[in-house]
Design a protein around this motif. Structure first.
Motif, short mmCIF file in Angstrom:
data_model
loop_
_atom_site.label_atom_id
_atom_site.label_comp_id
_atom_site.label_asym_id
_atom_site.label_seq_id
_atom_site.Cartn_x
_atom_site.Cartn_y
_atom_site.Cartn_z
N GLU A 53 0.84 -1.20 0.00
CA GLU A 53 0.00 0.00 0.00
C GLU A 53 0.87 1.25 0.00
OE1 GLU A 53 -3.75 1.78 -0.08
OE2 GLU A 53 -3.39 -0.37 0.04
N ARG A 54 1.85 1.27 0.88
CA ARG A 54 2.73 2.44 0.99
C ARG A 54 3.54 2.64 -0.30
NH1 ARG A 54 5.06 1.11 5.45
NH2 ARG A 54 6.85 0.09 4.52
N GLU A 55 4.17 1.58 -0.79
CA GLU A 55 5.01 1.70 -1.99
C GLU A 55 4.19 1.99 -3.24
OE1 GLU A 55 7.53 -1.75 -2.19
OE2 GLU A 55 8.69 -1.10 -0.44
N GLY A 56 3.04 1.36 -3.36
CA GLY A 56 2.17 1.60 -4.52
C GLY A 56 1.68 3.03 -4.56
N ASN A 57 1.22 3.54 -3.42
CA ASN A 57 0.74 4.92 -3.36
C ASN A 57 1.86 5.92 -3.57
OD1 ASN A 57 -2.08 4.62 -3.08
ND2 ASN A 57 -1.81 4.06 -0.95
N GLN A 58 3.07 5.61 -3.08
CA GLN A 58 4.21 6.50 -3.30
C GLN A 58 4.54 6.59 -4.79
OE1 GLN A 58 5.91 8.49 -0.95
NE2 GLN A 58 6.54 9.36 -2.90
N MET A 59 4.53 5.43 -5.47
CA MET A 59 4.81 5.43 -6.90
C MET A 59 3.76 6.26 -7.65
SD MET A 59 4.94 2.36 -9.68
CE MET A 59 3.21 2.07 -9.40
N LEU A 60 2.48 6.07 -7.32
CA LEU A 60 1.42 6.84 -7.97
C LEU A 60 1.58 8.33 -7.70
CD1 LEU A 60 -1.55 4.46 -7.17
CD2 LEU A 60 -0.63 4.93 -9.45
N ASP A 61 1.90 8.70 -6.48
CA ASP A 61 2.11 10.11 -6.14
C ASP A 61 3.29 10.69 -6.92
OD1 ASP A 61 -0.04 10.13 -4.38
OD2 ASP A 61 1.21 9.76 -2.61
N ASP A 62 4.37 9.91 -7.05
CA ASP A 62 5.54 10.37 -7.80
C ASP A 62 5.21 10.61 -9.27
OD1 ASP A 62 7.05 10.19 -5.48
OD2 ASP A 62 8.05 8.32 -6.05
N ILE A 63 4.43 9.71 -9.86
CA ILE A 63 4.05 9.87 -11.27
C ILE A 63 3.20 11.12 -11.44
CG2 ILE A 63 2.72 8.87 -13.17
CD1 ILE A 63 3.59 6.08 -12.07
N ILE A 64 2.24 11.32 -10.55
CA ILE A 64 1.38 12.50 -10.63
C ILE A 64 2.20 13.78 -10.47
CG2 ILE A 64 -0.46 13.76 -9.42
CD1 ILE A 64 -1.84 11.03 -9.01
N ALA A 65 3.17 13.76 -9.56
CA ALA A 65 4.01 14.94 -9.34
C ALA A 65 4.85 15.29 -10.57
CB ALA A 65 4.92 14.72 -8.13
N LYS A 66 5.29 14.27 -11.32
CA LYS A 66 6.12 14.49 -12.50
C LYS A 66 5.30 14.81 -13.75
CE LYS A 66 9.71 11.34 -10.93
NZ LYS A 66 10.31 10.03 -11.12
N ALA A 67 4.04 14.42 -13.76
CA ALA A 67 3.20 14.59 -14.96
C ALA A 67 2.91 16.07 -15.19
CB ALA A 67 1.91 13.81 -14.81
N ALA A 68 3.09 16.48 -16.42
CA ALA A 68 2.79 17.87 -16.80
C ALA A 68 1.40 17.90 -17.41
CB ALA A 68 3.84 18.38 -17.77
N ALA A 69 0.40 17.79 -16.55
CA ALA A 69 -0.98 17.73 -17.02
C ALA A 69 -1.53 19.14 -17.22
CB ALA A 69 -1.85 16.98 -16.04
N PRO A 70 -2.16 19.40 -18.37
CA PRO A 70 -2.81 20.70 -18.56
C PRO A 70 -4.00 20.83 -17.61
CG PRO A 70 -3.15 19.25 -20.45
CD PRO A 70 -2.26 18.53 -19.52
N LYS A 71 -4.46 22.06 -17.42
CA LYS A 71 -5.57 22.32 -16.47
C LYS A 71 -6.85 21.59 -16.85
CE LYS A 71 -3.94 26.78 -14.89
NZ LYS A 71 -3.95 26.90 -13.47
N SER A 72 -7.02 21.27 -18.12
CA SER A 72 -8.24 20.58 -18.55
C SER A 72 -8.22 19.09 -18.22
CB SER A 72 -8.45 20.78 -20.04
OG SER A 72 -7.38 20.19 -20.77
N VAL A 73 -7.09 18.61 -17.70
CA VAL A 73 -6.93 17.18 -17.41
C VAL A 73 -6.85 16.97 -15.89
CG1 VAL A 73 -5.48 15.14 -17.71
CG2 VAL A 73 -5.74 16.77 -19.59
N THR A 74 -7.73 16.11 -15.40
CA THR A 74 -7.71 15.74 -13.98
C THR A 74 -6.98 14.41 -13.84
OG1 THR A 74 -9.85 16.79 -13.67
CG2 THR A 74 -9.17 15.21 -11.99
N LEU A 75 -6.00 14.36 -12.94
CA LEU A 75 -5.27 13.13 -12.67
C LEU A 75 -5.78 12.51 -11.37
CD1 LEU A 75 -1.58 14.10 -13.49
CD2 LEU A 75 -3.10 12.64 -14.83
N ARG A 76 -6.07 11.21 -11.43
CA ARG A 76 -6.52 10.48 -10.26
C ARG A 76 -5.64 9.25 -10.10
NH1 ARG A 76 -10.90 13.09 -8.96
NH2 ARG A 76 -12.48 13.75 -10.45
N LYS A 77 -5.69 8.66 -8.92
CA LYS A 77 -4.94 7.43 -8.69
C LYS A 77 -5.84 6.39 -8.04
CE LYS A 77 -3.11 8.64 -4.15
NZ LYS A 77 -1.94 8.69 -3.29
#
Length: 145
Positions: free
Chosen positions: A64-88
């Motif tokens: 749980e901890r490692e999976g959520n950390q990986m997802l958080d890291d990907i979201i932090a690195k993603a350059a998503a435009p304002k029209s795109v919502t990122l979820r995990k």
């Protein structure tokens, strides 16, 4: 709203799939990308049950901890435009089945995934997750190399 599911495992092909999904989503007026990580359930590893239920809880906590950390890291690195919502989303079970069930249950318009992930052993023993998703999914599937 256009909804994309991107299964991730931290591998390079999965990261290219995230980039491709962002590219597709940026062309839409409104889009949602859900990053999905599937941990194998301890139920699928019989040696865990020989040690006892406390190990199952410990393994699940680490996953749980490692999976959520990986997802958080990907979201932090993603350059998503304002029209795109990122979820995990973090699930447990058999990856291909969980991916297809989640995509169907949440009515995803597209599944974007890497052509192979980190689990070489799993690919040899169980077949490619991306290949199984291609066979089982009700949504369109884009495989990124």
């Amino acid at each position: 709203m256009y909804k994309i599911l991107v299964p991730v495992d931290g591998s390079d092909p999965a990261m290219r799939a995230v980039d491709e999904a962002l590219s597709i989503a940026s062309g839409k007026k409104e889009a949602e990308i859900t990053l999905l990580y599937v941990s194998p359930s301890p139920v699928y590893f019989p040696f865990y049950s020989m040690v006892g239920p406390s190990l199952d809880a410990d393994v699940k906590e680490v996953e749980e901890r490692e999976g959520n950390q990986m997802l958080d890291d990907i979201i932090a690195k993603a350059a998503a435009p304002k029209s795109v919502t990122l979820r995990k989303k973090h699930l447990y079970g058999i990856a291909a089945q969980e991916i297809c069930d989640y995509a169907s249950d949440t009515k995803k318009d597209l599944i974007v995934m890497g052509h192979r992930g980190m689990g070489a052993f799993g690919q040899v023993m169980l077949g490619s997750v991306s290949n199984k998703v291609l066979q089982l999914a009700k949504s369109p599937v884009l495989i990124v190399k």
